[in-house]
Design a protein around this motif. Structure first.
Motif, PDB file in Angstrom:
ATOM      1  N   HIS A 181       0.841  -1.205   0.000  1.00 12.96           N
ATOM      2  CA  HIS A 181       0.000   0.000   0.000  1.00 12.96           C
ATOM      3  C   HIS A 181       0.873   1.251   0.000  1.00 12.96           C
ATOM      4  CE1 HIS A 181      -3.272   2.750   0.950  1.00 12.96           C
ATOM      5  NE2 HIS A 181      -2.522   3.234   1.920  1.00 12.96           N
ATOM      6  N   ILE A 182       1.937   1.236   0.795  1.00 11.61           N
ATOM      7  CA  ILE A 182       2.825   2.405   0.884  1.00 11.61           C
ATOM      8  C   ILE A 182       3.494   2.679  -0.458  1.00 11.61           C
ATOM      9  CG2 ILE A 182       5.012   3.222   1.875  1.00 11.61           C
ATOM     10  CD1 ILE A 182       4.117   1.839   4.512  1.00 11.61           C
ATOM     11  N   ILE A 183       4.071   1.645  -1.075  1.00  3.85           N
ATOM     12  CA  ILE A 183       4.775   1.907  -2.336  1.00  3.85           C
ATOM     13  C   ILE A 183       3.794   2.188  -3.469  1.00  3.85           C
ATOM     14  CG2 ILE A 183       6.782   0.582  -1.600  1.00  3.85           C
ATOM     15  CD1 ILE A 183       5.991  -1.591  -3.577  1.00  3.85           C
ATOM     16  N   GLY A 184       2.578   1.650  -3.355  1.00  2.00           N
ATOM     17  CA  GLY A 184       1.563   1.994  -4.345  1.00  2.00           C
ATOM     18  C   GLY A 184       1.229   3.472  -4.309  1.00  2.00           C
ATOM     19  N   ALA A 185       1.322   4.060  -3.124  1.00  2.00           N
ATOM     20  CA  ALA A 185       1.046   5.491  -2.969  1.00  2.00           C
ATOM     21  C   ALA A 185       2.264   6.334  -3.294  1.00  2.00           C
ATOM     22  CB  ALA A 185       0.557   5.775  -1.553  1.00  2.00           C
TER      23      ALA A 185
END
Length: 340
Positions: A181-185
């Motif tokens: 989720h973090i790297i997707g953002a």
């Protein structure tokens, strides 16, 4: 249209994917984009172009604006609006790098001293703000509310991703789902927006817009996964940053998450101390790399990156075969196969 099946070279003799096809495809357009970048980073305050130029001229891949130009080639766009928008994308990216280096206390960026080391933290943050402002000027000059919404939303998501990463720092319980989720953002959102806006200016249908969004998003995740793998799998000379930065900063990237999950009680105790900031010496880094290697965590990270790269290539299957699609598919292969 048939899907592109990605092949990933093994061994030094195998031909290596590169960005060369995308560079050739976008060379003329990137000249126009670079002219916009050079013009809009100017200011009556001499420190601003000096500091911005230090990073902008620092040898980055310029992959994000190239995605905008490649997407425009893919959909047959004949106009010029995408040049300013690609420059806006690069300004957003550059601003986030400046801010990131201050937050992380980075000493190197692309093999050179980071801007915050040379110019100080306050100036670096403020010039990052200046570049964000320039990017929004370029968006509003384009006049499309849809483009403005896509890029401004991406900017907000990137900031949220960076805060989420900061919140997860030194937290050993960070899950793989939270990490993705973090790297997707923080990474993939701008890849997706950069790709999607080319379909918007070309007035493509929603399916084509979404396909380009999916391409950029999956490419961005694959790209970041490899970045995180390289922190435990490459030397600093190749990467242009200090090896082990993520380790010393207590970042829970996928190689660490997997090694921790697969480790025994003694190994987990080490990781808890290391991520907590209590085991950060060079010897500790060497031990961390040994543990990651023992459990195949780098290769597992690369395997997940290959999955996302394949998803990126698959998303282009609705477009006709041709030079642009082939270049974008090879860029996905490059993202996973690169060593820097």
């Amino acid at each position: 249209m048939s899907a592109d099946i990605l092949t990933f070279p093994k061994g030094p003799e195998a031909p290596q994917p590169s960005l060369d096809p995308m560079l050739a495809l976008t060379a003329s357009g990137m000249n126009a984009v670079n002219s916009v970048i050079l013009d809009r980073m100017q200011s009556e305050i001499p420190l601003i172009p000096r500091l911005a130029g230090h990073l902008i001229a620092g040898g980055g891949k310029r992959l994000r604006p190239m995605l905008t130009l490649s997407g425009a080639e893919l959909v047959g766009y004949q106009g010029t609006r995408h040049y300013k928008l690609a420059a806006a994308v690069e300004f957003i990216h550059t601003a986030t790098l400046l801010h990131d280096d201050v937050v992380d206390g980075s000493e190197l960026r692309r093999g050179k001293a980071a801007a915050n080391i040379i110019f100080g933290n306050p100036a670096t943050v403020l010039v990052g703000d200046f570049l964000f402002s320039r990017s929004f000027e370029l968006m509003t000059e384009d006049g499309s509310l849809k483009v403005l919404k896509i890029l401004s939303s991406a900017s907000a998501v990137i900031a949220e991703g960076e805060v989420a990463q900061l919140s997860a720092q030194r937290r050993i319980a960070t899950s793989e789902a939270k990490y993705l989720h973090i790297i997707g953002a923080k990474t993939a959102a701008l890849f997706a927006a950069a790709s999607r806006i080319s379909a918007v200016v070309a007035e493509c249908d929603e399916a084509q817009e979404q396909a380009l969004d999916d391409y950029g998003r999956n490419l961005g995740v694959a790209f970041q996964l490899i970045d995180d793998a390289l922190d435990y799998d490459a030397d600093a000379a190749q990467m242009g940053k200090d090896r082990g930065d993520d380790f010393r900063e207590g970042k829970m990237t996928l190689p660490v998450i997997l090694a921790y999950a697969r480790g025994d009680a003694e190994e987990r105790k080490f990781w808890e101390a290391a991520i907590g900031g209590h085991r950060t010496s060079d010897a500790d880094l060497d031990h961390a790399i040994e543990l990651i290697g023992r459990h195949g965590a780098v290769e597992a990270t690369r395997e997940r990156a290959r999955h996302f790269a394949q998803q990126a290539a698959d998303s282009l299957s609705i477009f006709p075969d041709g030079e642009a699609r082939a270049a974008m598919v090879e860029a996905a292969q490059f993202a996973v196969s690169r060593g820097y």
